[in-house]
Design an enzyme around this catalytic site. Sequence first.
Site, short mmCIF file in Angstrom:
data_model
loop_
_atom_site.label_atom_id
_atom_site.label_comp_id
_atom_site.label_asym_id
_atom_site.label_seq_id
_atom_site.Cartn_x
_atom_site.Cartn_y
_atom_site.Cartn_z
N LYS A 248 1.31 4.50 -2.66
CA LYS A 248 1.20 5.92 -2.31
C LYS A 248 2.50 6.67 -2.61
CE LYS A 248 -3.14 5.97 -1.19
NZ LYS A 248 -4.11 6.73 -1.98
N TYR B 152 0.85 -1.21 0.00
CA TYR B 152 0.00 0.00 0.00
C TYR B 152 0.87 1.24 0.00
CZ TYR B 152 -2.82 3.84 1.83
OH TYR B 152 -3.41 5.07 2.01
#
Length: 258
Positions: free
Chosen positions: A154, A150
């Site tokens: 980002k 994740y």
Amino acid sequence: MKYTVITGASSGIGYATALAFASRGKNLILAARRQDKLEQLKVEIAKINQHLDVIVKSVDLSVAENAHTFYESLKNYEIETWINNAGFGNFASVGEHNLKKIQSMLHLNIEALTILSSLFVRDYENVDGTQLINVSSAAGYTLISNFVTYSSTKFYVSAFTEGLAQELQSRGSKMKAKVLAPAVTETEFEKHSLDLNEFQYEGQVPKFHTSKEMAGFMLNLYDSDKTVGIVDESTYEFHLKEPIFPFREGTKKASTAP
Ligand code: NAP
């Protein structure tokens, strides 16, 4: 009539941001998969300002073709601000993570955001007052264990958007590209990251912002000339900054955009 597009508006930061932009008198185009939540938001917006035009679009943006179709469906609207906020996370180590979920996360957090940013820049780069705001994370500037994949999506969002902001600036374009990097915010995020039915922030998470606070930071970034709006994970203060990643000019190739 000009519009602000917000993806992932059916809950959390996107929902609160829609209310914040409505308070500024902005017409809205709201996208997510859950139509019922978007309709509920539309009712809430009407209570703030009944004169606003609010368009609701139910779309699964983890499918690349849907991102293209969604953008095409907005051709007749004049867009002032585009906020790519839809995204989700996953807490697991790389060897143990659920690849089906991870692939969907890569499609949504990276692919859809890139498609929608590119199409918006292509059409609006030289329109006065336009802004593209991509929602990254504090984890898009600091890698976090058991959150690496994740976090890496980002990092992509931060790097892509900062790089785009620099490109636009060096070309003298009118559009501004900006990154919002929240730290823990009370939304449906933890629930989806942990595959739980419910998650209570109070009592389980030492520090967090509310979605309303984060929407306020979004407006601060929107109003500022800075490229990055980031929450400091140690103090939970919000800071507006110049681009953080190193950047240099590259070789320019003739336009080949299809
Ligand atoms: P959230 O409450 O779970 O909201 C996520 C939004 O994205 C929902 O509206 C969801 O709507 C939408 N979405 C998810 N999958 C989608 C899909 N396939 N197609 C279209 N829309 C989809 O979480 P949030 O915290 O507000 O998240 C907003 C952004 O903030 C995300 O990019 C997240 O990575 C980022 N962020 C959150 C935190 C945090 O602690 N909350 C911290 C840093 C960054 P549907 O389910 O209706 O589709």
